[in-house]
Design a protein around this motif. Structure first.
Motif, PDB file in Angstrom:
ATOM      1  N   GLY A 110      36.270  92.932  58.783  1.00  0.00           N
ATOM      2  CA  GLY A 110      37.309  93.946  58.738  1.00  0.00           C
ATOM      3  C   GLY A 110      38.349  93.644  57.679  1.00  0.00           C
ATOM      4  N   PRO A 111      39.523  94.311  57.741  1.00  0.00           N
ATOM      5  CA  PRO A 111      40.597  94.057  56.781  1.00  0.00           C
ATOM      6  C   PRO A 111      40.961  92.578  56.755  1.00  0.00           C
ATOM      7  CG  PRO A 111      41.069  96.028  58.048  1.00  0.00           C
ATOM      8  CD  PRO A 111      39.863  95.399  58.686  1.00  0.00           C
ATOM      9  N   ALA A 112      41.137  92.054  55.550  1.00  0.00           N
ATOM     10  CA  ALA A 112      41.300  90.616  55.379  1.00  0.00           C
ATOM     11  C   ALA A 112      42.627  90.108  55.926  1.00  0.00           C
ATOM     12  CB  ALA A 112      41.180  90.263  53.898  1.00  0.00           C
ATOM     13  N   ASP A 113      42.577  88.973  56.627  1.00  0.00           N
ATOM     14  CA  ASP A 113      43.769  88.242  57.044  1.00  0.00           C
ATOM     15  C   ASP A 113      44.002  87.028  56.153  1.00  0.00           C
ATOM     16  OD1 ASP A 113      44.475  89.874  59.124  1.00  0.00           O
ATOM     17  OD2 ASP A 113      43.630  88.607  60.698  1.00  0.00           O
ATOM     18  N   LYS A 114      42.906  86.432  55.678  1.00  0.00           N
ATOM     19  CA  LYS A 114      42.974  85.213  54.885  1.00  0.00           C
ATOM     20  C   LYS A 114      41.891  85.273  53.825  1.00  0.00           C
ATOM     21  CE  LYS A 114      42.819  80.149  55.414  1.00  0.00           C
ATOM     22  NZ  LYS A 114      42.657  79.033  56.371  1.00  0.00           N
ATOM     23  N   LEU A 115      42.258  84.883  52.600  1.00  0.00           N
ATOM     24  CA  LEU A 115      41.324  84.972  51.481  1.00  0.00           C
ATOM     25  C   LEU A 115      41.093  83.606  50.856  1.00  0.00           C
ATOM     26  CD1 LEU A 115      42.844  88.158  49.789  1.00  0.00           C
ATOM     27  CD2 LEU A 115      40.862  88.051  51.299  1.00  0.00           C
ATOM     28  N   GLU A 273      38.994 103.538  53.021  1.00  0.00           N
ATOM     29  CA  GLU A 273      37.998 102.638  53.606  1.00  0.00           C
ATOM     30  C   GLU A 273      37.843 101.370  52.780  1.00  0.00           C
ATOM     31  OE1 GLU A 273      36.529 102.688  56.396  1.00  0.00           O
ATOM     32  OE2 GLU A 273      36.916 104.697  57.128  1.00  0.00           O
ATOM     33  N   HIS A 274      37.856 101.495  51.459  1.00  0.00           N
ATOM     34  CA  HIS A 274      37.702 100.313  50.607  1.00  0.00           C
ATOM     35  C   HIS A 274      38.993  99.508  50.493  1.00  0.00           C
ATOM     36  CE1 HIS A 274      34.049 102.465  49.289  1.00  0.00           C
ATOM     37  NE2 HIS A 274      33.595 101.258  49.023  1.00  0.00           N
ATOM     38  N   LEU A 275      40.102 100.208  50.273  1.00  0.00           N
ATOM     39  CA  LEU A 275      41.321  99.485  49.922  1.00  0.00           C
ATOM     40  C   LEU A 275      42.027  98.862  51.114  1.00  0.00           C
ATOM     41  CD1 LEU A 275      42.797 101.768  47.125  1.00  0.00           C
ATOM     42  CD2 LEU A 275      41.101  99.924  46.967  1.00  0.00           C
ATOM     43  N   HIS A 276      41.958  99.489  52.296  1.00  0.00           N
ATOM     44  CA  HIS A 276      42.685  98.877  53.411  1.00  0.00           C
ATOM     45  C   HIS A 276      41.985  97.609  53.894  1.00  0.00           C
ATOM     46  CE1 HIS A 276      39.908 100.303  56.543  1.00  0.00           C
ATOM     47  NE2 HIS A 276      40.651  99.716  57.458  1.00  0.00           N
ATOM     48  N   ARG A 277      40.696  97.446  53.562  1.00  0.00           N
ATOM     49  CA  ARG A 277      40.017  96.185  53.879  1.00  0.00           C
ATOM     50  C   ARG A 277      40.478  95.072  52.949  1.00  0.00           C
ATOM     51  NH1 ARG A 277      36.298 100.074  55.543  1.00  0.00           N
ATOM     52  NH2 ARG A 277      35.085  99.522  57.402  1.00  0.00           N
ATOM     53  N   SER A 278      40.708  95.394  51.682  1.00  0.00           N
ATOM     54  CA  SER A 278      41.230  94.450  50.684  1.00  0.00           C
ATOM     55  C   SER A 278      40.520  93.102  50.769  1.00  0.00           C
ATOM     56  CB  SER A 278      42.743  94.261  50.867  1.00  0.00           C
ATOM     57  OG  SER A 278      43.298  93.596  49.743  1.00  0.00           O
ATOM     58  N   GLN A 279      39.231  93.121  50.460  1.00  0.00           N
ATOM     59  CA  GLN A 279      38.400  91.946  50.673  1.00  0.00           C
ATOM     60  C   GLN A 279      38.117  91.159  49.388  1.00  0.00           C
ATOM     61  OE1 GLN A 279      34.988  93.744  52.598  1.00  0.00           O
ATOM     62  NE2 GLN A 279      35.820  93.354  54.622  1.00  0.00           N
ATOM     63  N   CYS A 280      38.180  89.867  49.514  1.00  0.00           N
ATOM     64  CA  CYS A 280      37.716  88.926  48.491  1.00  0.00           C
ATOM     65  C   CYS A 280      36.968  87.833  49.239  1.00  0.00           C
ATOM     66  CB  CYS A 280      38.890  88.341  47.717  1.00  0.00           C
ATOM     67  SG  CYS A 280      38.436  87.012  46.572  1.00  0.00           S
ATOM     68  N   LEU A 281      35.739  87.576  48.832  1.00  0.00           N
ATOM     69  CA  LEU A 281      34.870  86.688  49.609  1.00  0.00           C
ATOM     70  C   LEU A 281      34.457  85.462  48.792  1.00  0.00           C
ATOM     71  CD1 LEU A 281      33.846  89.945  50.192  1.00  0.00           C
ATOM     72  CD2 LEU A 281      33.049  88.687  52.190  1.00  0.00           C
ATOM     73  N   THR A 282      34.172  84.388  49.487  1.00  0.00           N
ATOM     74  CA  THR A 282      33.667  83.191  48.840  1.00  0.00           C
ATOM     75  C   THR A 282      32.145  83.168  48.873  1.00  0.00           C
ATOM     76  OG1 THR A 282      33.549  80.761  48.912  1.00  0.00           O
ATOM     77  CG2 THR A 282      33.949  81.883  51.000  1.00  0.00           C
ATOM     78  N   ILE A 283      31.544  82.677  47.785  1.00  0.00           N
ATOM     79  CA  ILE A 283      30.086  82.552  47.706  1.00  0.00           C
ATOM     80  C   ILE A 283      29.659  81.088  47.717  1.00  0.00           C
ATOM     81  CG2 ILE A 283      29.676  84.776  46.589  1.00  0.00           C
ATOM     82  CD1 ILE A 283      29.607  83.293  43.901  1.00  0.00           C
ATOM     83  N   GLU A 284      30.539  80.212  48.162  1.00  0.00           N
ATOM     84  CA  GLU A 284      30.232  78.781  48.115  1.00  0.00           C
ATOM     85  C   GLU A 284      29.001  78.436  48.944  1.00  0.00           C
ATOM     86  OE1 GLU A 284      30.366  75.088  46.698  1.00  0.00           O
ATOM     87  OE2 GLU A 284      31.622  76.787  46.057  1.00  0.00           O
ATOM     88  N   LYS A 285      28.848  79.054  50.092  1.00  0.00           N
ATOM     89  CA  LYS A 285      27.691  78.760  50.934  1.00  0.00           C
ATOM     90  C   LYS A 285      26.396  79.157  50.230  1.00  0.00           C
ATOM     91  CE  LYS A 285      25.807  79.791  55.550  1.00  0.00           C
ATOM     92  NZ  LYS A 285      26.038  80.530  56.819  1.00  0.00           N
ATOM     93  N   ALA A 286      26.378  80.329  49.609  1.00  0.00           N
ATOM     94  CA  ALA A 286      25.177  80.773  48.897  1.00  0.00           C
ATOM     95  C   ALA A 286      24.906  79.899  47.677  1.00  0.00           C
ATOM     96  CB  ALA A 286      25.322  82.234  48.480  1.00  0.00           C
TER      97      ALA A 286
END
Length: 323
Positions: A110-115, A273-286
């Motif tokens: 869902g919408p990001a709390d921590k990035l 739908e896109h902006l209120h999620r405001s997501q940035c994800l890490t790919i370190e595991k992959a």
């Protein structure tokens, strides 16, 4: 290996299927037969095509039988959107297939709390699409942990590439945004302008699926974020995009209510739908477990898509690209 790809004629399959053929696999593509891949590749001549309506056959309870009869070593499911559909396939393939790889979505969070968001730190999903994708991913992990079918789920960001419109700087598919930026006109930006979007090129997603097949043991029972190395925020994305046309972005902050009053409802809803999620994800595991190494930064992936659309007269900016 014999690899069955479900829905291999779409965004990801356009790049994935040729990759699998080049890697020496026997590839069977199951699709409705309503379209061809977005980009031509000679490898498609070596692919067996099976026409099937998954939704209809899921309803009849026969789709899993169709897949199993093809005797695959690996099944890559690119078009599964409900827990019921995913569960039915798992139950039919259990004990008969070596590896099931599922395509999820970053909207399982869902919408990001921590990035940045890791596979384990996202907030609960919002909206039925994300809820279903999260339920599927959790079911697959439990299936493998309990000694059942070996599964993996990959969760791409906003997929972009030649042949289709990218999620634009305002988080929608509104072509007017591109005209406004290319004309140097004022662009109304809802919210703060620092909301994030995390794109990924379709070929980088395909690379992740290919590496998952190659590294089955490392991928068994795991879930992975699959995105570009970095994310774009609204202001930065708009400024970069305007620069492609030799323009400087003129951005006008507005409230969401003001934005909705001047924007077509479907585009305004997509932006929210896109902006209120405001997501940035890490790919370190992959990176660590699969060796995932994306080739494209998000702006390069989007530019490739925009250039293709302009070249094929599917997008009409105010002036030509200067890059």
């Amino acid at each position: 290996m014999r690899v069955v790809v479900i829905g291999g004629s779409g965004h990801i399959g356009t790049f994935l299927v040729p990759r699998l053929v080049r890697a020496g696999h026997e590839v069977i593509n199951i699709s409705r037969g309503s379209r061809t891949a977005y980009a031509e590749a000679p490898e498609w001549r070596h692919v067996r095509q099976v026409v099937a309506d998954r939704a209809q056959e899921d309803g009849e309870g026969t789709f899993g039988d169709r897949v199993a009869r093809l005797e695959p070593d690996v099944v890559i499911d690119l078009v599964c959107f409900t827990l019921d559909s995913a569960t039915a396939l798992v139950e039919r393939l259990r004990g008969e297939v070596g590896h099931l790889v599922h395509c999820g979505s970053v909207w399982r969070h869902g919408p990001a709390d921590k990035l940045p968001i890791s596979e384990a730190t996202g907030t609960p999903p919002v909206g039925e699409y994300g809820i279903q994708k999260d339920r599927i991913a959790r079911m697959l992990k439990e299936e493998t942990a309990s000694g059942g079918l070996v599964t993996t789920s990959l969760h791409p960001g906003h997929i972009v590439g030649p042949g289709w419109h990218p999620i634009g700087p305002l988080g929608s598919l509104d072509p007017a945004v591109w005209y406004t930026l290319s004309a140097g006109q004022s662009l109304k930006v809802p919210g703060s302008g620092v909301e994030l979007m995390h794109h990924v090129h379709a070929d980088d997603v395909a690379q992740a699926f290919e590496r998952t097949v190659e590294h089955r043991d490392a991928a068994a029972g795991e879930d992975f974020n699959i995105v570009a190395p970095t994310a774009l925020n609204v202001r930065g994305y708009a400024r970069i995009a305007a620069g492609w046309f030799g323009r400087t972005a003129s951005l006008e902050p507005v409230t969401w209510d003001e934005f909705r009053s001047t924007t077509a409802p479907e585009h305004a809803e997509a932006s929210w739908e896109h902006l209120h999620r405001s997501q940035c994800l890490t790919i370190e595991k992959a990176r660590t477990l699969l060796g995932y190494a994306p080739r494209y930064e998000p702006e390069a992936a989007v530019l490739e898509s925009v250039r293709w659309l302009i070249d094929h007269e599917e997008l009409k900016p105010a002036c030509p690209l200067t890059v």
